[in-house]
Every structure is written in structure tokens, then in C-alpha cells.
Design an enzyme around this catalytic site. Structure first.
Site, PDB file in Angstrom:
ATOM      1  N   LEU A  96      -0.196  21.615   3.436  1.00  0.00           N
ATOM      2  CA  LEU A  96       0.592  22.837   3.411  1.00  0.00           C
ATOM      3  C   LEU A  96       1.817  22.693   4.300  1.00  0.00           C
ATOM      4  O   LEU A  96       1.772  22.018   5.327  1.00  0.00           O
ATOM      5  CB  LEU A  96      -0.251  24.022   3.867  1.00  0.00           C
ATOM      6  CG  LEU A  96      -1.395  24.399   2.930  1.00  0.00           C
ATOM      7  CD1 LEU A  96      -2.245  25.486   3.560  1.00  0.00           C
ATOM      8  CD2 LEU A  96      -0.858  24.853   1.580  1.00  0.00           C
ATOM      9  N   GLU A  97       2.894  23.331   3.897  1.00  0.00           N
ATOM     10  CA  GLU A  97       4.114  23.291   4.692  1.00  0.00           C
ATOM     11  C   GLU A  97       3.892  23.978   6.035  1.00  0.00           C
ATOM     12  O   GLU A  97       2.956  24.753   6.200  1.00  0.00           O
ATOM     13  CB  GLU A  97       5.257  23.967   3.938  1.00  0.00           C
ATOM     14  CG  GLU A  97       5.034  25.436   3.674  1.00  0.00           C
ATOM     15  CD  GLU A  97       6.093  26.052   2.790  1.00  0.00           C
ATOM     16  OE1 GLU A  97       7.040  25.361   2.394  1.00  0.00           O
ATOM     17  OE2 GLU A  97       5.961  27.246   2.488  1.00  0.00           O
ATOM     18  N   GLY A  98       4.766  23.649   6.982  1.00  0.00           N
ATOM     19  CA  GLY A  98       4.704  24.333   8.270  1.00  0.00           C
ATOM     20  C   GLY A  98       4.545  23.408   9.460  1.00  0.00           C
ATOM     21  O   GLY A  98       4.618  23.863  10.601  1.00  0.00           O
ATOM     22  N   ARG A  99       4.332  22.105   9.227  1.00  0.00           N
ATOM     23  CA  ARG A  99       4.212  21.178  10.359  1.00  0.00           C
ATOM     24  C   ARG A  99       5.599  20.855  10.902  1.00  0.00           C
ATOM     25  O   ARG A  99       6.590  20.902  10.190  1.00  0.00           O
ATOM     26  CB  ARG A  99       3.549  19.867   9.947  1.00  0.00           C
ATOM     27  CG  ARG A  99       2.132  19.860   9.384  1.00  0.00           C
ATOM     28  CD  ARG A  99       1.238  20.929   9.902  1.00  0.00           C
ATOM     29  NE  ARG A  99      -0.160  20.763   9.581  1.00  0.00           N
ATOM     30  CZ  ARG A  99      -0.729  21.028   8.421  1.00  0.00           C
ATOM     31  NH1 ARG A  99      -0.004  21.424   7.406  1.00  0.00           N
ATOM     32  NH2 ARG A  99      -2.032  20.894   8.264  1.00  0.00           N
ATOM     33  N   PRO A 159       0.827  -1.206   0.000  1.00  0.00           N
ATOM     34  CA  PRO A 159       0.000   0.000   0.000  1.00  0.00           C
ATOM     35  C   PRO A 159       0.868   1.266   0.000  1.00  0.00           C
ATOM     36  O   PRO A 159       1.807   1.382   0.774  1.00  0.00           O
ATOM     37  CB  PRO A 159      -0.789  -0.080   1.311  1.00  0.00           C
ATOM     38  CG  PRO A 159      -0.648  -1.479   1.777  1.00  0.00           C
ATOM     39  CD  PRO A 159       0.648  -1.970   1.228  1.00  0.00           C
TER      40      PRO A 159
END
Length: 74
Positions: free
Chosen positions: A22-25, A15
Site C-alpha cells: 500500500l502507498e504511504g511509505r 533475479p
């Protein structure tokens, strides 16, 4: 002659899961996300944990728009 009493072999393909966000984590948030997505795939498909592949695709805000407006412009 085919043996009709033989159990069929289970063959699971690997799998692949792609998460687009969105970026930023933080790295911790992405690590937790990958672990939980992997667990969900294992529970629902029966695939072994070692076969689950998770891709994270991060997008900058200027590459994402809603209702004709880029998030970077808001």
C-alpha cells in the site's frame, strides 16, 4: 570430444523481485527495503548485487480490499 574434467560454467539469470504494498511509505523506508531485499537475494541465490532488480508497486487503498471491503472505506 567433450572434456569431462572441465568445470561447468555457472550462469545466473538476473533475479527480478516485485514488492507490492500500500502507498504511504517514506522514501527512506523504500530505500531501506530495496537494500535489504537485494542483500537477501544475493545471500540466497549467489547472484551478484549488480544483477538484482527490485520493483516496488504501490497501490492506493481504494484498490485493495479484504473480506469484501476496500481499505479506503474502513
Amino acid at each position: 570430444m567433450k572434456n569431462y574434467y572441465q568445470k561447468p560454467r555457472r550462469i545466473y539469470s538476473m533475479p527480478y523481485v516485485t514488492v507490492k504494498m500500500l502507498e504511504g511509505r517514506t522514501e527512506d523506508q523504500k530505500r531501506d527495503l530495496v537494500e535489504k531485499v537485494t542483500e537477501a537475494v544475493v545471500e540466497t541465490t549467489g547472484a551478484s548485487k549488480e544483477k538484482v532488480v527490485v520493483f516496488i508497486e504501490e497501490m492506493p487503498k481504494n484498490h485493495y480490499a479484504v473480506a469484501g471491503k476496500r481499505l479506503s472505506d474502513q
